[in-house]
Every structure is written in structure tokens, then in C-alpha cells.
Write a protein that holds these residues in place. Sequence first.
Motif, PDB file in Angstrom:
ATOM      1  N   GLU A  79      15.299  -0.257  -3.440  1.00 26.90           N
ATOM      2  CA  GLU A  79      14.108   0.217  -4.145  1.00 26.90           C
ATOM      3  C   GLU A  79      14.406   0.457  -5.624  1.00 26.90           C
ATOM      4  O   GLU A  79      13.628   0.070  -6.498  1.00 26.90           O
ATOM      5  N   ALA A  80      15.544   1.123  -5.875  1.00 25.41           N
ATOM      6  CA  ALA A  80      15.925   1.394  -7.256  1.00 25.41           C
ATOM      7  C   ALA A  80      16.167   0.088  -8.004  1.00 25.41           C
ATOM      8  O   ALA A  80      15.833  -0.030  -9.188  1.00 25.41           O
ATOM      9  N   GLY A 129      20.295   4.846   3.022  1.00 28.59           N
ATOM     10  CA  GLY A 129      20.600   4.805   1.598  1.00 28.59           C
ATOM     11  C   GLY A 129      20.517   3.416   1.010  1.00 28.59           C
ATOM     12  O   GLY A 129      20.100   3.254  -0.131  1.00 28.59           O
ATOM     13  N   PHE A 130      20.854   2.426   1.796  1.00 20.77           N
ATOM     14  CA  PHE A 130      20.812   1.055   1.284  1.00 20.77           C
ATOM     15  C   PHE A 130      19.397   0.649   0.905  1.00 20.77           C
ATOM     16  O   PHE A 130      19.188  -0.053  -0.082  1.00 20.77           O
ATOM     17  N   LEU A 188      12.834  -1.338  -9.081  1.00 22.88           N
ATOM     18  CA  LEU A 188      12.302  -0.678 -10.283  1.00 22.88           C
ATOM     19  C   LEU A 188      13.056  -1.139 -11.526  1.00 22.88           C
ATOM     20  O   LEU A 188      12.456  -1.403 -12.570  1.00 22.88           O
ATOM     21  N   THR A 207      17.075   2.626  -0.223  1.00 25.01           N
ATOM     22  CA  THR A 207      16.754   3.254  -1.501  1.00 25.01           C
ATOM     23  C   THR A 207      17.447   2.545  -2.649  1.00 25.01           C
ATOM     24  O   THR A 207      16.899   2.444  -3.752  1.00 25.01           O
ATOM     25  N   LEU A 208      18.654   2.060  -2.388  1.00 25.49           N
ATOM     26  CA  LEU A 208      19.348   1.286  -3.426  1.00 25.49           C
ATOM     27  C   LEU A 208      18.538   0.039  -3.790  1.00 25.49           C
ATOM     28  O   LEU A 208      18.381  -0.294  -4.976  1.00 25.49           O
ATOM     29  N   PHE A 251      17.740   9.110   1.493  1.00 24.56           N
ATOM     30  CA  PHE A 251      18.937   9.059   0.655  1.00 24.56           C
ATOM     31  C   PHE A 251      20.230   9.024   1.448  1.00 24.56           C
ATOM     32  O   PHE A 251      21.281   8.795   0.867  1.00 24.56           O
TER      33      PHE A 251
END
Lengths: 157, 95
Positions: free
Chosen positions: B74-75, B68-69, B78, B71-72, B64
Motif C-alpha cells: 500500500e505504501a 505487514g507485507f 502511494l 501495508t508495504l 501493521f
Amino acid sequence: MDETSKIIKTVSSVMFPFVTIYGLYVILHGHLTPGGGFQGGAIVASGCALLVVAFGSDAIAKRVKESQLSLLESIGALGFISLAFVGIATTFFYNSLAGTKFLFGRIPPYGSNPGYLSSGGLLPLMNLAVGTKVIAGLFAIVLILAIATRKKGGRSK
Amino acid sequence: MRSRDAVALIALVLLGSFMIMSVLPLANMIRPFGEPVNPEMDDYIITHAQNETGANNAVTSVVFDYRGFDTLGEATVLFTAVAGVILILRRYAHG
């Protein structure tokens, strides 16, 4: 639609709060123990899938609309991006809350220790945002798959 | 259909053997697990993650904060998956 037995309904309605609480624990303690927003959200969504299996998609769809779930998922995504913009004065995704003695601002000592719940800066908030997003997204997928397959196959049986 | 299966099997065996043969000369160059070539980044995260982010879970601080990028993205994956499922199946759900 085939009715599930009373045993399945009772056991799943007893199990559902425990599954939900465990998933919320995994989300909230994401910065202390293994887990995080994605994993805890998947756990909570699997609890919701348990309810869908036990009570049928009709009973669940009466209470929850998938438009509400998409709204919740969008709120989670926007919250995640706006939390990333909080530290934009330094850089994107900068953890500006860590070490400020404010909310979640405590720094644990170096080495292996149990840690504090109020530490980690923006990480717990990001975990919450991603957890909201994953709960809503996976529950929406499960719910709409259940509704769609009931209309196609369930009636002809 | 049997001949197609046989051709596919032969092609699979040939391709797999070529891939294994291409990896074999590298076998003595592969390092054991936990000994990367450039460990500077690992050492930095292991020593500084707790002090910089305040999180005891270094994996979460990488996911995170440092990355962080990723995870962005990944989100976003989804989000796109949910949007696609709802877009395709909404007609069966309400129609």
C-alpha cells in the motif's frame, strides 16, 4: 490569481492547528483507537490543503518546496521498511518490541479497556513512519496540482 | 453516436443480466455477514492480537503486524502515485 477574502484566510489559519493536532492524535493513537498512519496523515494533509486553498499556491510554495516533501516521504518509507527489518531475526515484520517492558513494550490486559499509550511494540513507530509518508505525499500532490493548474488556467482569466 | 450509445446500452444490459443470472444459483449458498466458512484465522486474531502485539486496536495489529507485507505494498502504491504526479506535473509547475 484571485485573492481570497480576509474571512477565509483568518478562519483557515485558526482552523489549521486544530486539524493538525487532531490528525497527529489519530496517528499517535493508531494502536488504541480507530485510525492510524494513513487516516491521520490524510487529515493533516487536508489541513495543509485548506491553507493552499486559502492563501494561494504561490504563498505556500514560497515556504515549502515539493523536493522537501518528497525527501520527507522517502524518509517515511525508508523508516517503515527499516522498522520492518528490526525483527528480521525471527521474521520480516516481526513485532520484536512488544512485551519487552521497553519503549512501547507494555501489554494491556485482555478484553475491552482503554489501553496504554506506551503499548503496541513497533506499531506506533510504524504508524508514525507511515503518517509522515502520507502527510508528505498527499501534501506534495495537492501542492503541485495547485501550482500546475494556476500556471495553466489562472493567468488567462 | 446515438447508435453507438444504443449498442453500448444493449451490451451493458445483456452483460449485467448474464452476471446476475450466474450469481442467482449461488444465492442460497452465500453466508450471512459475520459467519465465514473458515473462522480459525479470525478467532486466532481476536483471541491473541492483544497479547501478542500489545495493541488494543486489533485492526492496526492486523494491518501493521500480521499483514505487514500488504501495508508495504500500500505504501509503495502511494509512493508511486506521488512520484508519477510530480514527474508529470513538474513541467507545468516550473515551466
